[in-house]
Design a protein around this motif. Sequence first.
Motif, mmCIF file in Angstrom:
data_model
loop_
_atom_site.group_PDB
_atom_site.id
_atom_site.type_symbol
_atom_site.label_atom_id
_atom_site.label_comp_id
_atom_site.label_asym_id
_atom_site.label_seq_id
_atom_site.Cartn_x
_atom_site.Cartn_y
_atom_site.Cartn_z
ATOM 1 N N LEU A 127 0.812 -1.211 0.000
ATOM 2 C CA LEU A 127 0.000 0.000 0.000
ATOM 3 C C LEU A 127 0.852 1.270 0.000
ATOM 4 C CD1 LEU A 127 -2.870 -0.859 2.525
ATOM 5 C CD2 LEU A 127 -3.058 -0.596 0.047
ATOM 6 N N THR A 128 2.026 1.177 0.572
ATOM 7 C CA THR A 128 2.901 2.356 0.608
ATOM 8 C C THR A 128 3.613 2.579 -0.715
ATOM 9 O OG1 THR A 128 4.783 1.058 1.454
ATOM 10 C CG2 THR A 128 3.263 1.994 3.072
ATOM 11 N N PRO A 184 8.926 8.281 10.531
ATOM 12 C CA PRO A 184 9.468 9.463 9.843
ATOM 13 C C PRO A 184 10.133 9.075 8.522
ATOM 14 C CG PRO A 184 10.045 9.503 12.169
ATOM 15 C CD PRO A 184 9.455 8.149 11.905
ATOM 16 N N SER A 185 9.828 9.803 7.482
ATOM 17 C CA SER A 185 10.399 9.500 6.168
ATOM 18 C C SER A 185 11.909 9.703 6.150
ATOM 19 C CB SER A 185 9.736 10.383 5.107
ATOM 20 O OG SER A 185 9.919 11.760 5.424
ATOM 21 N N GLU A 186 12.426 10.573 7.037
ATOM 22 C CA GLU A 186 13.871 10.799 7.062
ATOM 23 C C GLU A 186 14.630 9.538 7.454
ATOM 24 O OE1 GLU A 186 11.647 12.517 8.660
ATOM 25 O OE2 GLU A 186 11.629 14.531 7.744
ATOM 26 N N VAL A 187 14.035 8.731 8.331
ATOM 27 C CA VAL A 187 14.702 7.499 8.754
ATOM 28 C C VAL A 187 14.822 6.526 7.581
ATOM 29 C CG1 VAL A 187 14.527 5.524 10.320
ATOM 30 C CG2 VAL A 187 13.886 7.814 11.112
ATOM 31 N N LEU A 188 13.748 6.382 6.820
ATOM 32 C CA LEU A 188 13.775 5.460 5.688
ATOM 33 C C LEU A 188 14.713 5.981 4.594
ATOM 34 C CD1 LEU A 188 9.953 4.634 5.483
ATOM 35 C CD2 LEU A 188 11.756 3.401 6.691
ATOM 36 N N GLU A 189 14.727 7.293 4.374
ATOM 37 C CA GLU A 189 15.618 7.859 3.366
ATOM 38 C C GLU A 189 17.078 7.678 3.759
ATOM 39 O OE1 GLU A 189 14.498 11.876 2.866
ATOM 40 O OE2 GLU A 189 12.556 11.428 1.920
ATOM 41 N N ALA A 190 17.385 7.827 5.044
ATOM 42 C CA ALA A 190 18.758 7.638 5.501
ATOM 43 C C ALA A 190 19.206 6.202 5.316
ATOM 44 C CB ALA A 190 18.869 8.040 6.975
ATOM 45 N N ALA A 191 18.327 5.252 5.615
ATOM 46 C CA ALA A 191 18.670 3.842 5.416
ATOM 47 C C ALA A 191 18.866 3.526 3.946
ATOM 48 C CB ALA A 191 17.580 2.950 6.009
ATOM 49 N N SER A 192 18.037 4.124 3.088
ATOM 50 C CA SER A 192 18.184 3.897 1.655
ATOM 51 C C SER A 192 19.482 4.498 1.127
ATOM 52 C CB SER A 192 16.980 4.480 0.911
ATOM 53 O OG SER A 192 17.102 4.297 -0.481
ATOM 54 N N LEU A 193 19.857 5.695 1.606
ATOM 55 C CA LEU A 193 21.107 6.321 1.172
ATOM 56 C C LEU A 193 22.332 5.535 1.646
ATOM 57 C CD1 LEU A 193 20.266 10.093 1.755
ATOM 58 C CD2 LEU A 193 20.425 8.888 -0.431
ATOM 59 N N SER A 214 15.548 -4.341 9.598
ATOM 60 C CA SER A 214 16.383 -3.634 10.570
ATOM 61 C C SER A 214 15.833 -2.281 10.996
ATOM 62 C CB SER A 214 17.792 -3.429 9.978
ATOM 63 O OG SER A 214 18.379 -4.674 9.643
ATOM 64 N N VAL A 215 14.936 -1.695 10.216
ATOM 65 C CA VAL A 215 14.439 -0.362 10.544
ATOM 66 C C VAL A 215 12.947 -0.380 10.856
ATOM 67 C CG1 VAL A 215 14.185 2.016 9.738
ATOM 68 C CG2 VAL A 215 16.222 0.686 9.104
ATOM 69 N N MET A 216 12.152 -0.875 9.921
ATOM 70 C CA MET A 216 10.710 -0.779 10.073
ATOM 71 C C MET A 216 10.169 -1.752 11.111
ATOM 72 S SD MET A 216 9.710 -0.311 6.043
ATOM 73 C CE MET A 216 7.975 -0.111 6.395
ATOM 74 N N ALA A 217 10.626 -3.005 11.057
ATOM 75 C CA ALA A 217 10.101 -4.006 11.992
ATOM 76 C C ALA A 217 10.350 -3.638 13.452
ATOM 77 C CB ALA A 217 10.679 -5.382 11.660
ATOM 78 N N PRO A 218 11.571 -3.192 13.834
ATOM 79 C CA PRO A 218 11.738 -2.779 15.241
ATOM 80 C C PRO A 218 10.851 -1.608 15.648
ATOM 81 C CG PRO A 218 13.873 -3.170 14.212
ATOM 82 C CD PRO A 218 12.864 -3.203 13.114
ATOM 83 N N MET A 219 10.641 -0.659 14.740
ATOM 84 C CA MET A 219 9.795 0.479 15.079
ATOM 85 C C MET A 219 8.317 0.099 15.118
ATOM 86 S SD MET A 219 11.684 3.529 12.921
ATOM 87 C CE MET A 219 10.804 4.816 13.806
ATOM 88 N N LEU A 220 7.953 -0.950 14.379
ATOM 89 C CA LEU A 220 6.564 -1.403 14.359
ATOM 90 C C LEU A 220 6.289 -2.497 15.382
ATOM 91 C CD1 LEU A 220 5.992 -1.637 10.496
ATOM 92 C CD2 LEU A 220 5.095 0.103 12.038
ATOM 93 N N ARG A 221 7.280 -2.821 16.206
ATOM 94 C CA ARG A 221 7.113 -3.962 17.112
ATOM 95 C C ARG A 221 5.932 -3.805 18.059
ATOM 96 N NH1 ARG A 221 12.521 -6.232 19.470
ATOM 97 N NH2 ARG A 221 12.766 -6.479 17.218
ATOM 98 N N PRO A 222 5.681 -2.643 18.667
ATOM 99 C CA PRO A 222 4.473 -2.543 19.517
ATOM 100 C C PRO A 222 3.185 -2.837 18.764
ATOM 101 C CG PRO A 222 5.964 -0.720 19.947
ATOM 102 C CD PRO A 222 6.501 -1.415 18.738
ATOM 103 N N ILE A 223 3.104 -2.369 17.501
ATOM 104 C CA ILE A 223 1.912 -2.647 16.708
ATOM 105 C C ILE A 223 1.836 -4.127 16.361
ATOM 106 C CG2 ILE A 223 0.806 -2.200 14.470
ATOM 107 C CD1 ILE A 223 1.817 0.629 14.634
ATOM 108 N N LEU A 224 2.968 -4.732 16.023
ATOM 109 C CA LEU A 224 2.979 -6.152 15.709
ATOM 110 C C LEU A 224 2.604 -6.997 16.916
ATOM 111 C CD1 LEU A 224 6.196 -6.351 13.486
ATOM 112 C CD2 LEU A 224 3.811 -6.356 12.740
ATOM 113 N N VAL A 225 2.952 -6.523 18.110
ATOM 114 C CA VAL A 225 2.543 -7.234 19.329
ATOM 115 C C VAL A 225 1.022 -7.275 19.419
ATOM 116 C CG1 VAL A 225 2.525 -7.112 21.841
ATOM 117 C CG2 VAL A 225 4.641 -6.752 20.610
#
Length: 315
Positions: free
Chosen positions: A118-119, A205-214, A225-236
């Motif tokens: 979707l993104t 934040p889009s800056e985090v994803l852009e930094a990882a991509s760069l 390494s980036v999205m899953a740890p930040m989404l862990r509370p939602i995944l719980v």
Amino acid sequence: MTLTTTKTTVVEAAPAARPPRRPRGRSGWTPWLYLLPALVVLGGLLVYPIYQLGLISFLEYTQAQVSGGEPTSFRGFGNYVTLFSDPQFWQVLLATVLFAATCVVATLAVGCALAVLLTRVRAVPRLVLMLAALAAWATPAVTGSTVWVFLFDPDFGPVNRLLGLGDFSWTYGRYSAFALVLFEVVWCSFPFVMVTVYAGIKAIPSEVLEAASLDGASQRRIWRSVMAPMLRPILVVVTIQSIIWDFKLFTQIYVMTNGGGIAGQNLVLNVYAYQKAFASSQYSLGSAIGVVMLLILLAVTLVYLRLLRRQGEEL
């Protein structure tokens, strides 16, 4: 020679201001007063039925007691001894655990994959996918199960014709029937995961994803390494909800396998409890199965939350 004495004045620092004390008295009970109506409703709709369920599981309560032909007697743990001595109970428990675990993993995989999709799509395809998913989520379980049985019907279903399976019956074999129910469960469950995870992704934040991509990280590495740890509370949250929903599955199994399959080969605990309580009129034994299911779900949820807290997650 004149001596000049210099006096040094020491200025003491003013004491730090103390934080204001919380007023005592009724103000401490204010949050509970706001929660009181909800607690009353939960007590009536949740606590009291659980109490009755546990009470009946310790009694001799069959059709004879319901009709008043015999008095109700206290059995203690006799119903649980009978239940744990039944080999079929352990077979159904194992089948329930394996089937629920498969449903949870498949639902999370499909929901997370579509959330990421979707993104990456434009507005119109995203809207169409969201509407289709929400329509599947809003479909009643009985209606969805009936439609899926028709789609895979050996005589009139279009799926067998498209796959060239002829008159193959999906509900005849044990594993094919479980697979058919699995497809329907994932179909009606993944929208909750997809919408929830998509909302969590949009909050990153889009800056985090852009930094990882760069930094040269691949899309798979960014997710891991980036999205899953930040989404862990939602995944719980979605994981615990999926475990609860799939472990106490009833409607799909009952409708699609006609009450548990041939000779009970597709029974799960909820359908097994229904058969014991209403088909066999052993209400106390069915209540004992319900108590066992409740304790299993509580144990799984508490263990899962404790493992997360050991990893330093704030829940």
